[in-house]
Design an enzyme around this catalytic site. Structure first.
Site, short mmCIF file in Angstrom:
data_model
loop_
_atom_site.label_atom_id
_atom_site.label_comp_id
_atom_site.label_asym_id
_atom_site.label_seq_id
_atom_site.Cartn_x
_atom_site.Cartn_y
_atom_site.Cartn_z
N ASP A 241 0.85 -1.18 0.00
CA ASP A 241 0.00 0.00 0.00
C ASP A 241 0.89 1.23 0.00
O ASP A 241 2.11 1.14 0.20
CB ASP A 241 -1.01 0.02 1.14
CG ASP A 241 -2.41 0.38 0.62
OD1 ASP A 241 -2.51 1.43 -0.07
OD2 ASP A 241 -3.37 -0.35 0.88
N CYS A 337 -16.08 -1.93 -3.86
CA CYS A 337 -17.28 -1.85 -3.01
C CYS A 337 -18.19 -0.73 -3.51
O CYS A 337 -18.87 -0.09 -2.72
CB CYS A 337 -16.90 -1.65 -1.55
SG CYS A 337 -15.96 -0.13 -1.23
#
Length: 397
Positions: A241, A337
């Site tokens: 990340d 999502c």
């Protein structure tokens, strides 16, 4: 919010009237019409929590039966036979919450968690109005919804987004479920809270023992840790990340779960091949930043076309790099999502046209999208009883 607002009336639940942005309503109508439901049905479902909140049992640490034996008696937890590691927890109706003269303003994400009975933690507390430590206060979202009440656990001068700890101990909220973070089985790494669609993704793509598994956008660590447990820790695992905070969150999750073999790196995953030329995963996960329109319950109902355009460029860049670094014959799993076609079917179909990949049929039963001819999975609130979610499984040729 750009554009005007549309008032959406809901038949029941916490929010009976919702001010939704015109652009959001139009965007959802593009999707809901293919499912023969109204955009209003989707929006009202987004405002409500799911009926069942799902937990993933860390099967490398304990059994589902053991975890259930340690759950509080009033948690309404039960096993779900679809996956051996899955437990569902009933979300129950709570108590009516009223406006008060003393209140704490919370950011949207924190307020959405308070709706379910979670305490308000310090990073999400923005301002204390008229309250003192030890007094009862209401919690109000930054867009004006009263989402709970409880006891103020800080002095007003202590409000600081960089601090941790509980700001308000919630006693009343519109919905109730067990406070997972306070449970010993959570602290000891026996459970991870994860939605059913997100768990289905790993079963449907089925990483194998011996795979080299890489998660390009790993924080907070749900998918890479599930892949670890699914393969019983018998693969190679790399989590990436791009900020220190996100990397620390992944490391914290791996420590709590006891997944010591996951190697975590801070990196810009759009150029992983240059920074890590030795990396050639056989199973690559891409769950990029998105507009998040599938999350529920939600208190914000707006949409910005400009924000989506920026995100789509990032999504394509991350998926492109995932395909480039994945070994021939390997799998790439793409998920979001959110609800929009442009960020889901659109991004993956673009990849299919421009890169040497093909769409794989998922290996577990899934809700096939009605918005593409390819075998992609789509969960639509108002039609399905889950959060909004999308995933596709690709194979590199």
């Amino acid at each position: 919010m750009s554009g005007g607002a549309v008032e959406v009336r809901c038949k029941g639940g916490f929010l009976r009237s919702i001010k939704a942005g015109e652009e959001l309503v139009e965007k959802i109508e593009e999707i809901s019409s293919s499912y023969m439901i109204r955009a209003e049905d989707v929006i009202c479902s987004l405002a409500e929590p799911v009926e069942n909140y799902y937990l993933r049992v860390n099967i490398m640490k304990g059994s589902r039966e053991y975890v259930l034996s340690k759950m509080p008696h009033d948690s309404h937890a039960s096993q779900d036979e679809r996956f051996e590691e899955m437990i569902n927890v009933k979300v129950r109706g709570g108590e009516k919450v009223e406006e008060m003269k003393r209140y704490v303003i919370a950011d949207i994400k924190a307020a959405e968690r308070v709706m379910l009975g979670s305490d308000l933690f310090m990073p999400g507390a923005l301002k204390v109005v008229n309250g003192k430590r030890g007094e009862e206060v209401a919690v109000v979202s930054e867009n004006g919804y009263v989402v709970g009440s409880g006891i103020l656990d800080i002095d007003p001068s202590e409000v600081n987004p960089k601090k941790r700890g509980i700001a308000v101990r919630i006693e009343r909220s519109p919905y109730k479920m067990v406070k997972l973070n306070s449970l010993d089985i959570f602290k000891e790494g026996y459970i991870y809270d994860q939605s059913f669609p997100s768990m289905l993704l790993i079963h449907a793509s089925s990483p194998r023992e011996g795979d080299v598994i890489a998660d390009l956008t790993a924080s907070p660590g749900g998918k890479i840790s599930h892949a670890y447990e699914f393969t019983r820790g018998k693969a190679e695992y790399y989590a990436f990340d791009h900020t220190n905070a996100k990397v620390e969150k992944v490391e914290e999750t791996m420590r709590r779960l006891g997944h010591e073999n996951v190697k975590v790196y801070k990196a810009d995953s759009r150029s992983l091949g240059k920074e890590f030329p030795w990396l050639s995963p056989s199973f690559t996960i891409v769950d990029p930043p998105c507009t998040g329109l599938g999350n529920r319950p939600r208190l914000s109902f707006s949409f910005e076309e400009e924000e989506q355009e920026v995100l789509i460029r990032l999504q394509k860049a991350l998926l492109s790099e995932a395909i480039r670094i994945t070994s021939p014959g390997g799998k790439i799993v793409y998920s979001t999502c959110t609800l929009t076609v442009e960020e889901n079917e659109g991004v993956v179909e673009w990849a299919l046209k421009n890169f040497p990949v093909c769409a794989e049929e998922p290996l577990a039963p899934y809700p096939r999208t009605k918005l593409s001819d390819f075998p992609f999975a789509r969960f639509l609130p108002g039609y399905h009883k889950y959060p909004g979610f999308f995933f596709a499984v690709l194979k590199k040729l």
